[in-house]
Enzyme design. Structure first.
Site, PDB file in Angstrom:
ATOM      1  N   THR A 118       0.865  -1.178   0.000  1.00 36.59           N
ATOM      2  CA  THR A 118       0.000   0.000   0.000  1.00 36.59           C
ATOM      3  C   THR A 118       0.904   1.230   0.000  1.00 36.59           C
ATOM      4  OG1 THR A 118      -0.179  -0.065   2.411  1.00 36.59           O
ATOM      5  CG2 THR A 118      -1.915  -1.184   1.156  1.00 36.59           C
ATOM      6  N   VAL A 142       1.140   4.388   1.436  1.00 37.86           N
ATOM      7  CA  VAL A 142       1.679   5.048   2.629  1.00 37.86           C
ATOM      8  C   VAL A 142       2.655   4.117   3.345  1.00 37.86           C
ATOM      9  CG1 VAL A 142       1.142   6.195   4.819  1.00 37.86           C
ATOM     10  CG2 VAL A 142      -0.375   6.502   2.854  1.00 37.86           C
ATOM     11  N   CYS A 143       2.328   2.836   3.403  1.00 32.69           N
ATOM     12  CA  CYS A 143       3.225   1.852   4.035  1.00 32.69           C
ATOM     13  C   CYS A 143       4.545   1.783   3.275  1.00 32.69           C
ATOM     14  CB  CYS A 143       2.572   0.472   4.098  1.00 32.69           C
ATOM     15  SG  CYS A 143       1.116   0.432   5.168  1.00 32.69           S
ATOM     16  N   ALA A 144       4.482   1.841   1.960  1.00 29.65           N
ATOM     17  CA  ALA A 144       5.699   1.822   1.147  1.00 29.65           C
ATOM     18  C   ALA A 144       6.554   3.047   1.456  1.00 29.65           C
ATOM     19  CB  ALA A 144       5.340   1.776  -0.336  1.00 29.65           C
ATOM     20  N   MET A 179       8.292   2.637   4.896  1.00 30.42           N
ATOM     21  CA  MET A 179       9.451   1.754   4.895  1.00 30.42           C
ATOM     22  C   MET A 179      10.615   2.377   4.124  1.00 30.42           C
ATOM     23  SD  MET A 179       8.762  -0.718   6.894  1.00 30.42           S
ATOM     24  CE  MET A 179       7.815   0.506   7.811  1.00 30.42           C
TER      25      MET A 179
END
Length: 152
Positions: A44, A46-48, A51
């Site tokens: 997803t 925002v998660c990318a 990280m």
């Protein structure tokens, strides 16, 4: 949602496989600070970005004696493929897949209704105590500069 673990509490130890299939245990990092950077779901946007910001700032975390870990409930093969896609070379990304979300539950960060964790950053000091927690809106990218300031 349950309440997150309290500041000053001893961080629950865990043994999880990371995106490369290696075991990661909180006890392995005694004497260093640890950042548990929880993201709800791999693959997803925002998660990318969350990280990638850890990876981009890896040397800064190292200089502050901090091990950054990117945790989610995604399975190891998914996290491995995702890490390769994002070109994550330094950050370990432990999988809290099975028992499903067990570590997130211990930290009070599991969203029962959705079946994934909060988006949160938890800083653990050199003695294994929780010294900072921030839970973000699920669609909000955590500010890596704020985290770095907390570590200084």
């Amino acid at each position: 949602m349950t309440n997150p673990i309290a500041i000053g509490a001893t961080a629950p130890d865990f043994k999880l496989k990371d995106n490369r299939g290696n075991e990661v245990s909180l006890n392995d990092y005694k004497g260093k600070k640890v950042l548990l950077s929880w993201h709800p779901l791999a693959w997803t946007p925002v998660c990318a970005d969350q990280m990638k910001s850890l990876e981009t700032n890896y040397a800064r975390f190292e200089a502050l004696g901090t091990i950054p870990l990117g945790l989610s409930i995604d399975a190891v093969p998914s996290k491995n493929a995702w890490a390769k896609e994002l070109k994550i070379a330094n950050i370990k990304m432990p999988s809290d897949f099975w028992p499903h979300g067990a570590v997130a539950k211990e930290y009070g960060l599991f969203r029962e209704e959705e079946g994934f964790s909060e988006r949160a950053n938890v800083i653990i000091d050199e003695n294994g105590k929780i010294i900072w927690i921030k839970i973000y809106d699920i669609h909000q990218l955590p500010d890596v500069e704020e985290v770095i300031q907390q570590l200084k």
